[in-house]
Design a protein around this motif. Structure first.
Motif, mmCIF file in Angstrom:
data_model
loop_
_atom_site.group_PDB
_atom_site.id
_atom_site.type_symbol
_atom_site.label_atom_id
_atom_site.label_comp_id
_atom_site.label_asym_id
_atom_site.label_seq_id
_atom_site.Cartn_x
_atom_site.Cartn_y
_atom_site.Cartn_z
ATOM 1 N N SER A 137 -11.665 20.095 -24.164
ATOM 2 C CA SER A 137 -11.885 18.653 -24.224
ATOM 3 C C SER A 137 -13.077 18.221 -23.376
ATOM 4 O O SER A 137 -13.815 17.300 -23.761
ATOM 5 C CB SER A 137 -10.624 17.908 -23.780
ATOM 6 N N ASN A 141 -16.155 16.183 -24.906
ATOM 7 C CA ASN A 141 -16.548 14.885 -24.362
ATOM 8 C C ASN A 141 -18.018 14.869 -23.966
ATOM 9 O O ASN A 141 -18.707 13.854 -24.118
ATOM 10 C CB ASN A 141 -15.668 14.529 -23.165
ATOM 11 N N ILE A 144 -20.056 14.487 -27.119
ATOM 12 C CA ILE A 144 -19.990 13.103 -27.585
ATOM 13 C C ILE A 144 -20.916 12.215 -26.759
ATOM 14 O O ILE A 144 -21.653 11.375 -27.304
ATOM 15 C CB ILE A 144 -18.530 12.595 -27.518
ATOM 16 N N ALA A 145 -20.908 12.410 -25.444
ATOM 17 C CA ALA A 145 -21.766 11.611 -24.567
ATOM 18 C C ALA A 145 -23.245 11.937 -24.797
ATOM 19 O O ALA A 145 -24.083 11.028 -24.897
ATOM 20 C CB ALA A 145 -21.381 11.845 -23.110
ATOM 21 N N ASN A 150 -20.320 6.775 -30.416
ATOM 22 C CA ASN A 150 -19.383 5.744 -29.978
ATOM 23 C C ASN A 150 -17.982 6.354 -29.967
ATOM 24 O O ASN A 150 -17.375 6.545 -31.026
ATOM 25 C CB ASN A 150 -19.451 4.542 -30.915
ATOM 26 N N SER A 151 -17.488 6.677 -28.773
ATOM 27 C CA SER A 151 -16.223 7.414 -28.674
ATOM 28 C C SER A 151 -15.034 6.587 -29.138
ATOM 29 O O SER A 151 -14.090 7.126 -29.726
ATOM 30 C CB SER A 151 -16.000 7.896 -27.238
ATOM 31 N N LEU A 154 -15.143 6.646 -32.835
ATOM 32 C CA LEU A 154 -14.815 8.009 -33.254
ATOM 33 C C LEU A 154 -13.310 8.224 -33.268
ATOM 34 O O LEU A 154 -12.753 8.752 -34.242
ATOM 35 C CB LEU A 154 -15.475 9.018 -32.316
ATOM 36 N N ASN A 155 -12.635 7.801 -32.212
ATOM 37 C CA ASN A 155 -11.179 7.975 -32.126
ATOM 38 C C ASN A 155 -10.444 7.189 -33.196
ATOM 39 O O ASN A 155 -9.448 7.660 -33.757
ATOM 40 C CB ASN A 155 -10.686 7.560 -30.738
#
Length: 206
Positions: A137, A141, A144-145, A150-151, A154-155
């Motif tokens: 994870s 992460n 993604i950053a 846009n997290s 995304l979620n």
């Protein structure tokens, strides 16, 4: 081809539940329209969000890979595929989800489709296969950053039924094509199961 049609009809009933009315017409064309090769008709069936593509739509050569992000051989062949794409402007790569190894495979497949909805699917896909060591994870992460995805969106998107349906449809078509494992390829019209060397891939291109 006769075996293929008999086999895919078994799974297509489930796949149809994933599709809109327009896509159902495309599925019918998958069987009855002989004007286009089968591997290209697959791309007409899968929604654009489900297609991770490198290269031009009009490229002379098309390499389609059904893949799983936890597949060691998928990871091994990936830089070789990228090398081909970088060397040749007449070849496009298309990566389609076939998450068969674990529940984590399905989560990652959904995540990449969701990233694709933000226009970041190719970058995310490549970054996953570039991770050294085990994927966790923290590394996800960071990807993604780094990619400025846009997290929150995304979620939300990766939990949508639409995204799950796209992944399921891709796997249905993979199974119907005969992909019992990953990686499995269409290199133009040639169907290849398992890891393939870069030299053999190049030999199958026009």
């Amino acid at each position: 081809m006769r075996y293929f049609k008999q086999h895919i009809l078994v799974v297509i009933i489930s796949a149809l539940s994933c599709l809109s009315a327009n896509a159902e017409i495309t599925v019918n064309e998958l069987f009855f329209d002989e004007s286009k090769p089968f591997h290209l008709k697959i791309l007409d069936v899968i929604p654009k969000e489900g297609i991770v593509q490198i290269g031009n739509d009009n490229a002379e050569n098309t390499i389609i890979e059904f893949m799983d992000y936890f597949c060691g051989y998928c990871k091994k062949v990936h830089p070789e595929l990228i090398q081909i794409a970088n060397e040749r402007n007449d070849t496009r790569l298309i990566f389609l989800q076939h998450p068969i190894l674990s529940e984590s495979s399905k989560v990652l497949a959904n995540m990449v489709i969701a990233a694709n909805m933000q226009g970041k699917g190719v970058e995310f896909h490549n970054a996953i296969f570039s991770v050294e060591g085990n994927l966790n994870s923290d590394k996800l992460n960071k990807i993604i950053a780094d990619l400025e995805i846009n997290s929150a969106k995304l979620n939300i998107d990766m939990s949508k039924e639409k995204v799950s349906n796209i992944v399921n449809l891709s796997s249905f078509l993979a199974n119907g094509s005969g992909a019992r494992g990953t990686p499995t390829f269409f290199i133009n019209q040639e169907f290849v199961v398992g890891y393939i060397s870069i030299d053999r891939i190049k030999a199958l291109l026009n």
